[in-house]
Write an enzyme that holds these catalytic residues in place. Structure first.
Site, PDB file in Angstrom:
ATOM      1  N   ASP A  82       6.246  58.258  -6.029  1.00 19.78           N
ATOM      2  CA  ASP A  82       7.678  58.326  -5.728  1.00 19.78           C
ATOM      3  C   ASP A  82       7.866  58.192  -4.222  1.00 19.78           C
ATOM      4  O   ASP A  82       7.407  59.026  -3.449  1.00 19.78           O
ATOM      5  CB  ASP A  82       8.219  59.671  -6.221  1.00 19.78           C
ATOM      6  CG  ASP A  82       9.727  59.798  -6.059  1.00 19.78           C
ATOM      7  OD1 ASP A  82      10.294  59.089  -5.210  1.00 19.78           O
ATOM      8  OD2 ASP A  82      10.323  60.614  -6.768  1.00 19.78           O
ATOM      9  N   THR A 102      -6.885  65.102 -10.532  1.00 21.07           N
ATOM     10  CA  THR A 102      -6.908  63.711 -10.997  1.00 21.07           C
ATOM     11  C   THR A 102      -8.266  63.094 -10.670  1.00 21.07           C
ATOM     12  O   THR A 102      -8.769  63.242  -9.567  1.00 21.07           O
ATOM     13  CB  THR A 102      -5.795  62.892 -10.316  1.00 21.07           C
ATOM     14  OG1 THR A 102      -4.538  63.524 -10.549  1.00 21.07           O
ATOM     15  CG2 THR A 102      -5.755  61.474 -10.869  1.00 21.07           C
ATOM     16  N   THR A 103      -8.844  62.390 -11.642  1.00 25.96           N
ATOM     17  CA  THR A 103     -10.115  61.716 -11.412  1.00 25.96           C
ATOM     18  C   THR A 103      -9.884  60.207 -11.373  1.00 25.96           C
ATOM     19  O   THR A 103      -8.804  59.710 -11.671  1.00 25.96           O
ATOM     20  CB  THR A 103     -11.134  62.065 -12.512  1.00 25.96           C
ATOM     21  OG1 THR A 103     -10.581  61.743 -13.799  1.00 25.96           O
ATOM     22  CG2 THR A 103     -11.461  63.547 -12.489  1.00 25.96           C
ATOM     23  N   SER A 134     -13.187  68.126 -10.085  1.00 21.22           N
ATOM     24  CA  SER A 134     -13.221  67.302 -11.289  1.00 21.22           C
ATOM     25  C   SER A 134     -12.840  68.123 -12.508  1.00 21.22           C
ATOM     26  O   SER A 134     -12.432  67.566 -13.537  1.00 21.22           O
ATOM     27  CB  SER A 134     -14.614  66.696 -11.480  1.00 21.22           C
ATOM     28  OG  SER A 134     -15.595  67.713 -11.592  1.00 21.22           O
ATOM     29  N   ASN A 135     -12.949  69.441 -12.393  1.00 17.06           N
ATOM     30  CA  ASN A 135     -12.590  70.334 -13.483  1.00 17.06           C
ATOM     31  C   ASN A 135     -12.305  71.710 -12.891  1.00 17.06           C
ATOM     32  O   ASN A 135     -13.151  72.261 -12.189  1.00 17.06           O
ATOM     33  CB  ASN A 135     -13.734  70.409 -14.502  1.00 17.06           C
ATOM     34  CG  ASN A 135     -13.306  71.026 -15.810  1.00 17.06           C
ATOM     35  OD1 ASN A 135     -12.680  72.071 -15.825  1.00 17.06           O
ATOM     36  ND2 ASN A 135     -13.664  70.390 -16.906  1.00 17.06           N
ATOM     37  N   HIS A 164     -14.430  63.448 -25.149  1.00 14.38           N
ATOM     38  CA  HIS A 164     -13.047  63.759 -24.810  1.00 14.38           C
ATOM     39  C   HIS A 164     -12.099  63.077 -25.794  1.00 14.38           C
ATOM     40  O   HIS A 164     -12.496  62.196 -26.557  1.00 14.38           O
ATOM     41  CB  HIS A 164     -12.707  63.301 -23.388  1.00 14.38           C
ATOM     42  CG  HIS A 164     -13.216  64.218 -22.327  1.00 14.38           C
ATOM     43  ND1 HIS A 164     -14.476  64.093 -21.790  1.00 14.38           N
ATOM     44  CD2 HIS A 164     -12.650  65.275 -21.707  1.00 14.38           C
ATOM     45  CE1 HIS A 164     -14.662  65.031 -20.876  1.00 14.38           C
ATOM     46  NE2 HIS A 164     -13.565  65.766 -20.809  1.00 14.38           N
ATOM     47  N   HIS A 165     -10.844  63.456 -25.711  1.00 12.66           N
ATOM     48  CA  HIS A 165      -9.793  62.889 -26.552  1.00 12.66           C
ATOM     49  C   HIS A 165      -9.596  61.399 -26.258  1.00 12.66           C
ATOM     50  O   HIS A 165      -9.979  60.888 -25.191  1.00 12.66           O
ATOM     51  CB  HIS A 165      -8.482  63.640 -26.319  1.00 12.66           C
ATOM     52  CG  HIS A 165      -8.102  63.733 -24.876  1.00 12.66           C
ATOM     53  ND1 HIS A 165      -7.441  62.721 -24.208  1.00 12.66           N
ATOM     54  CD2 HIS A 165      -8.313  64.706 -23.947  1.00 12.66           C
ATOM     55  CE1 HIS A 165      -7.243  63.064 -22.955  1.00 12.66           C
ATOM     56  NE2 HIS A 165      -7.776  64.266 -22.757  1.00 12.66           N
ATOM     57  N   LYS A 180      -7.952  59.850 -22.867  1.00  8.28           N
ATOM     58  CA  LYS A 180      -8.557  59.930 -21.530  1.00  8.28           C
ATOM     59  C   LYS A 180      -8.825  58.529 -21.002  1.00  8.28           C
ATOM     60  O   LYS A 180      -9.425  57.694 -21.688  1.00  8.28           O
ATOM     61  CB  LYS A 180      -9.848  60.750 -21.571  1.00  8.28           C
ATOM     62  CG  LYS A 180     -10.436  61.002 -20.187  1.00  8.28           C
ATOM     63  CD  LYS A 180     -11.507  62.078 -20.228  1.00  8.28           C
ATOM     64  CE  LYS A 180     -12.088  62.330 -18.849  1.00  8.28           C
ATOM     65  NZ  LYS A 180     -11.058  62.773 -17.882  1.00  8.28           N
ATOM     66  N   GLY A 221     -14.887  62.904 -14.864  1.00  8.70           N
ATOM     67  CA  GLY A 221     -15.217  63.434 -13.542  1.00  8.70           C
ATOM     68  C   GLY A 221     -16.157  64.620 -13.639  1.00  8.70           C
ATOM     69  O   GLY A 221     -17.039  64.810 -12.785  1.00  8.70           O
ATOM     70  N   THR A 222     -15.982  65.425 -14.673  1.00  7.68           N
ATOM     71  CA  THR A 222     -16.859  66.577 -14.885  1.00  7.68           C
ATOM     72  C   THR A 222     -18.296  66.124 -15.118  1.00  7.68           C
ATOM     73  O   THR A 222     -19.246  66.700 -14.566  1.00  7.68           O
ATOM     74  CB  THR A 222     -16.362  67.409 -16.080  1.00  7.68           C
ATOM     75  OG1 THR A 222     -15.038  67.849 -15.820  1.00  7.68           O
ATOM     76  CG2 THR A 222     -17.263  68.613 -16.334  1.00  7.68           C
TER      77      THR A 222
END
Length: 233
Positions: free
Chosen positions: A34, A72-73, A97-98, A131-132, A135, A141-142
């Site tokens: 933005d 954010t990764t 990363s987490n 992961h879902h 993603k 990142g983790t």
């Protein structure tokens, strides 16, 4: 505490709910980069946006003298640039990363196990992350952070996604259903295997950790990590 949320997807909505439950106020939500960046009096910003918006979001926070916590990764090629910008503006920054408390303990456990396995050439190490299906990045990142923790104490020289090379840690990335996040590290030899795993039951742990980090970061300057927040150093 007055919070600006940068990114108002599923994680952003969870953060908003948990932050409100802890007595904080969400004063601004920005769901994309933005140009105006009116933070509406926010005292801290939490960024769970998308990779293409993260650098602009973080930069805007530093320019507005707002501490920023980013989960954010997928943008980390610009991480050093953001650290320099933070220092130039005497800002405050935490990237992780987490943010899950459990995952950050798992990071340290992973490093300790890697130290113990160092030099035991009969064992090979590999990792799986699940992961879902929503993603956007792979590996997570983790998973990259976990791989880096192993590489500090290993003869491996890098990680590789979904393939096998002798001198690299294989990271297998799976996307299924609505899995919040599971990370498994396995050391395997011909005679046995050693496995450690972190499994998230929902995304509340990630969101709560980010809020805890924001509470800790408010009124500070400098670049920190979750090790500082949780006193794991």
């Amino acid at each position: 505490m007055k919070i600006a949320l940068l990114g108002y997807g599923r994680m952003g909505k969870t953060i908003a709910q948990l932050a409100t439950d802890r007595g904080h106020e969400i004063v601004k939500t920005i769901d994309a980069a933005d140009d105006s960046y009116d933070f509406n009096g926010a005292e801290v910003a939490i960024d769970f946006s998308i990779p293409s918006a993260a650098v602009a979001n973080i930069t805007a926070c530093f320019e507005a003298n707002i501490p920023v916590v980013s989960g954010t990764t997928g943008w980390l090629d610009k991480y050093d640039e953001m650290v320099s910008l933070c220092e130039q503006n005497k800002g405050a920054f935490i990237y992780a990363s987490n943010f899950s408390v459990g995952v950050n303990i798992f990071f340290e456990l992973n490093k300790q196990l890697a130290k113990m396995m160092q030099g035991l050439k009969d064992y090979d190490v590999a990792m799986t992350e699940v992961h879902h299906i929503h993603k956007l990045d792979a590996p997570s990142g983790t998973a990259i952070t976990l791989a880096e923790g192993i590489l500090e104490h290993s003869e491996k020289n890098d990680w590789i996604l979904d393939e096998q090379e002798a001198n690299k840690i294989t990271i297998k990335a799976e996307r299924e259903g609505e899995v919040p996040g599971t990370h498994t590290i396995k050391y395997e030899s011909q005679v046995d295997e050693i496995t450690i795993e972190h499994k998230a039951h929902n995304r509340n742990g990630f969101a709560l950790g980010a809020i805890i980090a924001a509470e800790w970061l408010k009124d500070k300057t400098g670049v920190y990590s979750m090790k500082d927040v949780l006193n794991l150093s």
